[in-house]
Enzyme design. Structure first.
Site, PDB file in Angstrom:
ATOM      1  CB  ILE A  97      -0.994  -0.010   1.201  1.00 28.82           C
ATOM      2  CG1 ILE A  97      -2.035   1.095   1.031  1.00 28.82           C
ATOM      3  CG2 ILE A  97      -0.260   0.107   2.529  1.00 28.82           C
ATOM      4  CD1 ILE A  97      -2.852   0.990  -0.236  1.00 28.82           C
ATOM      5  CD  GLU A 176      -7.765  -5.257   5.996  1.00 28.43           C
ATOM      6  OE1 GLU A 176      -7.122  -5.964   6.805  1.00 28.43           O
ATOM      7  OE2 GLU A 176      -7.751  -5.454   4.769  1.00 28.43           O
ATOM      8  N   GLY A 317      -5.575  -6.987   1.258  1.00 27.78           N
ATOM      9  CA  GLY A 317      -6.043  -5.985   2.195  1.00 27.78           C
ATOM     10  C   GLY A 317      -5.171  -4.745   2.110  1.00 27.78           C
ATOM     11  CD  GLU A 318      -0.624  -4.279   2.910  1.00 24.52           C
ATOM     12  OE1 GLU A 318      -0.233  -3.458   2.030  1.00 24.52           O
ATOM     13  OE2 GLU A 318       0.092  -5.208   3.320  1.00 24.52           O
ATOM     14  N   GLY A 319      -5.896  -1.846   1.815  1.00 23.40           N
ATOM     15  CA  GLY A 319      -6.414  -0.827   0.912  1.00 23.40           C
ATOM     16  C   GLY A 319      -5.809  -0.929  -0.465  1.00 23.40           C
TER      17      GLY A 319
END
Length: 369
Positions: A97, A176, A317-319
């Site tokens: 990210i 997240e 995840g992580e955006g």
């Protein structure tokens, strides 16, 4: 459970504005609908922003991090210590990210919602990219007690609202990080949508077949324990996570401020599902970036009546999926604001004999390129 005073959510349904946006798109120099979903994306952004000239200003990514007590039962392929280690990686700029945020010039900060680590021990507690909203050192073991008590759940929701209030731009991505959070997301989906847990659970960080079955067995026991819990706030407290609660609060506040919610994957969608159940109307402001390979995500998207932009087989995840989809939103805005109309370009909209006048008009206004 104590009540929360959530902000009001506007209704973006505006038939006249929708018609105006559609007319603008239909009159661009292209066949009707030729840009496909880029056109529907432009229309959606215009409705969210309430304008025929939509634009993206100062986008922000906030990665919410927390640990989960349920991981002590072996529901993840990685130990919970990885959550803190990944937060440190975010702060050093080394995660996926970070790379994508830099590429697209999106401001990135990490929110400590409940990591089971004291970051002062690592000397990063005052790091400019780390926002300390820690509610507690990880959620509780949901197999033996609610993941959060009512006060902690409300504190996390309010903290998320505060994070969103501090933003200056008009587009918000919630990422997240939390070992075990696919279990929390699966439990939320099963409870809020009444779906069998086996249809909600995936391999998360990479469980093998035996690990996946064990995960299903553990989560089934959790659901049996909270069979009597029904309201969205109680469900969130019982089986959710601190970072998911904080993301839900951030989504509620950001929607109230008419920001675009560019939704990432399974975990972010679970937070949006919670937010929508708590405050109906939040999901109007959501644009869904992609469909994760986590099996529960397709169910989550169906529950939210969502059509994701990408299908890249992501599960990080992580955006990261939202950051990948972000340029599509820029393109949608550029098309509606910068692309010429037929009248601007002097182009006929139907077959006509003798179009020399139109050709002359195009040449007269051309820059020669």
């Amino acid at each position: 459970m104590d009540c929360l005073n959530f902000p009001a959510i506007a209704n973006i349904d505006n038939p006249q504005l929708a018609a105006d946006l559609q007319q603008l798109l239909d009159n661009k120099t292209k066949p009707l609908g030729a840009l496909g979903r880029l056109e529907t994306l432009a229309l959606k952004i215009g409705l969210i922003q309430g304008t025929t000239q939509p634009k993206i200003v100062s986008p922000h990514i906030r990665v919410f991090a927390a640990d989960h007590g349920l991981t002590k039962h072996g529901t993840s392929a990685f130990p919970s210590e990885v959550t803190a280690q990944m937060v440190l990686n975010f702060l050093k700029g080394g995660a996926a990210i970070n790379v994508l945020a830099r590429q697209h010039n999106i401001e990135l900060k990490v929110v400590d919602a409940g990591v089971a680590t004291n970051f002062a021990e690592y000397g990063v507690d005052h790091h400019p990219q780390l926002l300390d909203y820690k509610v507690r050192l990880g959620s509780r073991d949901a197999l033996t007690e609610p993941a959060m008590n009512s006060e902690e759940c409300i504190e996390a929701l309010k903290a998320g609202m505060q994070v969103a209030k501090s933003l200056k731009g008009n587009l918000f991505i919630a990422g997240e990080m939390g070992i075990g959070n696919t279990s929390a997301a699966s439990l939320l989906l099963a409870k809020l949508e009444d779906i069998p847990i086996a249809q909600c659970v995936g391999r998360g960080t990479g469980l093998d077949d035996a690990g996946l079955q064990h995960k299903v067995d553990v989560l089934s026991q959790v659901l049996q324990r909270y069979e009597h819990v029904t309201t969205p706030l109680e469900v969130l407290a019982a089986v959710g996570g601190l970072e998911i609660a904080m993301m839900a609060g951030a989504f509620i506040q950001a929607a109230s401020d008419r920001r675009i919610l560019l939704i990432d994957g399974f975990i972010a969608s679970s937070a949006l599902l919670v937010a929508e159940r708590l405050v109906p109307g939040v999901a109007q402001f959501a644009i869904f970036a992609h469909q994760s390979v986590e099996p529960g995500h397709s169910r989550m998207l169906a529950a939210l009546d969502a059509e994701p932009l990408l299908g890249f087989e992501l599960r990080l995840g992580e955006g990261s999926g939202a950051a990948l989809a972000y340029p599509l939103l820029l393109s949608a805005c550029a098309i509606i604001n910068e692309m010429a109309s037929f009248s601007d370009a002097g182009i006929s909209t139907q077959s006509e004999p003798g179009s020399q006048a139109n050709i002359a008009a195009v040449v007269a206004t051309s820059d020669g390129q």
